[in-house]
Design an enzyme around this catalytic site. Structure first.
Site, short mmCIF file in Angstrom:
data_model
loop_
_atom_site.label_atom_id
_atom_site.label_comp_id
_atom_site.label_asym_id
_atom_site.label_seq_id
_atom_site.Cartn_x
_atom_site.Cartn_y
_atom_site.Cartn_z
CD GLU A 172 -2.97 1.02 2.21
OE1 GLU A 172 -3.34 -0.14 2.44
OE2 GLU A 172 -3.57 2.02 2.63
NE ARG A 173 -2.38 5.33 -0.05
CZ ARG A 173 -3.38 5.74 -0.84
NH1 ARG A 173 -3.21 5.84 -2.13
NH2 ARG A 173 -4.56 6.00 -0.34
CD GLU A 296 -7.63 6.28 6.07
OE1 GLU A 296 -6.83 5.34 5.93
OE2 GLU A 296 -7.44 7.42 5.61
NE ARG A 329 -0.77 3.96 11.91
CZ ARG A 329 -1.40 4.37 10.81
NH1 ARG A 329 -2.63 3.96 10.54
NH2 ARG A 329 -0.82 5.19 9.97
CE LYS A 365 -1.02 8.49 9.24
NZ LYS A 365 -1.78 8.48 7.97
CG ASP A 370 -2.77 11.00 5.55
OD1 ASP A 370 -1.82 10.42 6.08
OD2 ASP A 370 -3.53 10.48 4.72
CD GLU A 392 2.27 6.20 11.21
OE1 GLU A 392 1.77 5.59 12.19
OE2 GLU A 392 1.71 6.26 10.11
CD GLU A 398 -0.77 8.29 0.93
OE1 GLU A 398 -0.21 7.87 1.97
OE2 GLU A 398 -2.00 8.37 0.81
CG HIS A 516 -5.70 15.90 1.83
ND1 HIS A 516 -6.14 15.16 0.75
CD2 HIS A 516 -5.55 15.00 2.84
CE1 HIS A 516 -6.27 13.89 1.09
NE2 HIS A 516 -5.88 13.76 2.36
CD1 TRP A 538 -11.23 11.19 2.96
CD2 TRP A 538 -12.50 9.75 1.82
NE1 TRP A 538 -11.18 9.98 3.62
CE2 TRP A 538 -11.95 9.07 2.94
CE3 TRP A 538 -13.33 9.03 0.96
CZ2 TRP A 538 -12.20 7.73 3.22
CZ3 TRP A 538 -13.58 7.68 1.23
CH2 TRP A 538 -13.02 7.04 2.35
C1 BDP Z 1 -3.06 7.45 4.41
C2 BDP Z 1 -3.01 6.51 3.26
C3 BDP Z 1 -3.68 5.20 3.52
C4 BDP Z 1 -3.23 4.66 4.85
C5 BDP Z 1 -3.50 5.66 5.92
C6 BDP Z 1 -2.99 5.24 7.29
O1 BDP Z 1 -3.63 7.14 2.16
O2 BDP Z 1 -3.36 4.34 2.47
O3 BDP Z 1 -3.89 3.46 5.14
O4 BDP Z 1 -2.83 6.85 5.63
O5 BDP Z 1 -2.01 5.81 7.72
O6 BDP Z 1 -2.00 8.34 4.22
O7 BDP Z 1 -3.56 4.37 7.91
#
Ligand code: BDP
Length: 699
Positions: A172-173, A296, A329, A365, A370, A392, A398, A516, A538
């Site tokens: 992923e990413r 998510e 997280r 994070k 993000d 994090e 990404e 974003h 989003w």
């Molecule tokens: C976002 C990403 C996604 C991740 C999410 C995460 O778009 O793919 O699952 O963070 O950190 O940046 O969980």
């Protein structure tokens, strides 16, 4: 270690070898300066081990092996371990008994040169290993060993990579190929990559890794997969790296067949305990779980009316008897159109401070949204004094060009680590509030690990800063450049490119605090016009809030008031647009297009010029790089040249699409020096990239 040396050519004082990048910064090519090489050889020609050293210890074994490989390559000497009795010259490895030299802690080491003898002293095998890599780095970067006396201890106990790798091999990413972990052929096949990955991590002090995606799959807890994970742990152990796994909160249902995953249900509690016990029979030094819950679409305790603390604690209790930890997280947000996403994690987690078990760490994070090219630091740092916190950061790019844009991340990491939270008075930097650092990994099956050769520098910088957050980006890049490129003539320019590039990316994507604005789903390319996704937060339009009159997200008291989550000293500067640093202006303020910037220009003109400055920066990098042809091996030179072509094209795309869109709202002309977008905004809106890489799999 495998090396592919295709051609040796060019004799302008040094030898440039064709290089495929696999060896990373651990190249150990012969030192070309004969005087220096001879001096090193004299100092390191013999090796003696103090009596306490157990050569059957796997970490001691790894240290000795690295030392031999390194000195063979760099100096051409064959250093037989324990070849010489403790004497007065050469290199001596020593284990410090408890009580001696209290300046050296666990994992730490001392390198000391006196009377012709160089001593590497540590408390344990991992300290010897880290000290060995440091010693080799001194040679690789041409440092003088005479009179050296240094002590190093890691700033944090936990320095961990997070792989967003799926069991099916996708990442992923991920922008550097497939996962390096081959779950199909494990546990029998131990790819040399697993060893070299662990070596590279250890060389920069990384001591832990989560090998599965935060969007987790409960299958990892099935016995056959646990055996595969155990095989990886066996490889990593010699390099001081603990293995962790992501835990899907609904595993008791999906794998255990229970009807609920309610963390207070006795059957669920028992399931997690039994699972932890089982894992520890296979992996005695297992690190613990990383959990993404109620975020998510991931399952979590909120579904059962339980808090994040209640969810984390059930896993923590299962791991506690074995010494394991839970990294929980804080990346949560919901889809309330009236809420500010930037404020939600703080609202959810700060009230839970003090409610987590001792073996839970909160993983936060760097910024409140993000992994944007630039964000302010998350207000959670320093605001949960009773909870250990992990920072994090994202190494995989990404939101910073998806692996094809040269953008050194050390300045981004350094910016957040040094930010002052003022939580316990001035000087309470983010770094001072942490218990560890996690980095979302950027490696894959690409021959050179990271795709773009310069992305290796992000892996390197992450490890170095997690070990010592006081290092500067410049120091780190100087080391990396010296270890990565043979010709000293290119180092200064490589360092400049790395230091300046992140700011170029900020400028051509999201200047002055915008954020974003990437296209939907894959986040590849610009999409500032997107405003019709069902989840309000989003939509890029949610973040920039631009219309004919102005632009920016008001997070002051007249807006969402997310600013209130920061300490008064931070609020005082940021709360007033006149004193808010320009790079965060539109993050915190909504302003008219003709707002006067500190330099007297209008906001619109300033914004437009930033876009153009970002593009100009990429052009500068391309020119500098072209000028170094002949001083860099042709494979890597060609690769970077090609990536820079993509970057220049995409930087122009970002500038043109963004300016065309904002002009469609404000109707303003562009200032002198900023070119007109070659197309209308509708053209940019019509572009579509269904196969952009790294997209999140849906299951
Ligand atoms: C976002 C990403 C996604 C991740 C999410 C995460 O778009 O793919 O699952 O963070 O950190 O940046 O969980």
């Amino acid at each position: 270690m495998r090396t592919t040396v295709l051609v040796i050519f060019c004799c302008l004082g040094w030898t440039i070898r064709a290089e495929d990048g696999y060896r990373l910064w651990l190249r150990y090519d012969r030192i070309q300066d004969v005087t220096l090489r001879d001096a090193y050889a004299r100092q390191l020609g013999t090796l003696s081990l103090s009596p306490g050293i157990d050569t059957t210890d796997v970490q001691v074994g790894a240290a000795l092996k690295e030392l031999r490989t390194g000195l063979d390559g760099l100096l051409g000497i064959d250093l037989a371990p324990a070849s010489a009795p403790p004497g007065n010259t050469g290199l001596q490895l020593t284990l410090l008994p408890s009580g001696r030299d209290s300046s050296v802690g666990e994992e730490g080491y001392r390198i000391h040169n006196a009377d012709g003898r160089l001593t590497l002293a540590a408390r344990d095998g991992s300290g010897l290993l880290y000290g060995t890599f440091h010693l080799l780095r001194l040679l690789q970067t041409g440092q003088v060993l005479e009179g050296i006396d240094l002590v190093e201890n890691p700033a944090y106990d936990l320095r961990i990579l997070n792989h967003w790798d799926n069991l099916d091999g996708t990442v992923e990413r991920g922008y550097a190929g497939f996962s390096i972990f081959n779950w199909h052929t494990l546990p029998e096949v131990i790819d040399q990559r697993y060893v070299d990955y662990a070596r590279a991590c250890a060389s920069v002090g990384i001591n832990a890794t989560v090998v599965t995606n935060v969007n987790a799959n409960s299958l990892i807890f099935r016995k056959d997969y646990l055996r595969k994970a155990a095989a990886l742990a066996d490889v990593f152990r010699a390099y001081g790296i603990k293995l962790y796994l992501t835990a899907r909160f609904s595993s008791p249902v999906e794998l255990g067949g229970l009807e609920t995953a309610d963390p207070l249900d006795p059957a669920v509690i028992a399931w997690w305990r039994a699972k932890a016990d089982e894992i520890y029979t296979l992996i005695p030094d297992f690190g613990g779980f990383l959990v993404k819950a109620n975020s998510e679409g991931q399952p979590g305790p909120n579904e059962y009316g339980r808090s994040h603390a209640e969810g984390a604690n059930v896993l923590a209790d299962a791991l506690a008897p074995h010494g394991g930890t839970v990294m929980w997280r804080a990346f949560v947000y919901d889809s309330d159109p009236d809420a500010d996403r930037a404020a939600q994690a703080y609202e959810e987690f700060v009230p839970l401070d003090g409610k987590f078990r001792d073996n839970v760490l909160l993983q936060v994070k760097n910024g409140p949204i993000d992994f944007q090219p630039r964000e302010p630091f998350s207000p959670i740092f320093g605001a949960v004094p009773q909870t250990p916190v992990l920072l994090e950061v994202q190494l995989t790019k990404e939101y910073l060009g998806q692996g094809t844009h040269l953008s050194g991340l050390a300045p981004l990491f350094e910016e957040v680590l040094r930010a002052d939270t003022y939580r316990a008075g001035a000087g309470t930097t983010v770094a001072s509030t942490l218990s560890g650092i996690a980095g979302v990994a950027n490696v894959g099956t690409a021959r050179n690990w990271t795709g773009h050769p310069f992305n290796q520098a992000d892996w390197y910088a992450f490890g170095r800063l997690a070990w010592d957050p006081g290092l500067s980006s410049r120091e780190i890049y100087e080391e990396w450049a010296a270890m990565t490129f043979s010709d000293p003539g290119v180092h200064a320019t490589v360092v400049e490119m790395l230091l300046r590039s992140r700011e170029f990316v900020v400028d051509y994507m999201t200047p002055l605090g915008l954020h974003h604005l990437m296209a939907t789903g894959h986040h590849y390319g610009p999409g500032p016009w997107v405003d019709d996704l069902h989840r309000p937060e989003w939509n890029p339009a949610y973040y920039h809030r631009a219309d004919s009159a102005g632009i920016g997200f008001d997070r002051t008291a007249s807006g969402s008031n997310a600013l209130a989550q920061y300490a008064p000293e931070v609020r005082a500067t940021i709360g007033d647009p006149r004193t808010c640093p320009p790079e965060l202006l539109l993050w915190f303020h909504h302003l008219p297009w003709d707002y006067e910037m500190p330099d007297g220009t209008t906001l619109w003109n300033s914004l437009a010029r930033r876009y153009e400055a970002g593009v100009a920066g990429v052009r500068w990098m391309a020119e500098e790089w072209a000028g170094m042809a002949g001083s860099i091996d042709p494979v890597r030179h060609r690769e970077v040249t090609q990536y820079l072509r993509i970057q220049l094209r995409e930087a122009e795309w970002w500038r043109d699409a963004s300016l065309a869109y904002f002009q469609s709202l404000n109707g303003l002309p562009l200032p002198v020096g900023v070119p007109e977008p070659p197309h209308s905004v509708d053209y940019y809106k019509s572009l579509d990239y269904p196969y952009a890489p790294g997209i999140r799999p849906r299951w």
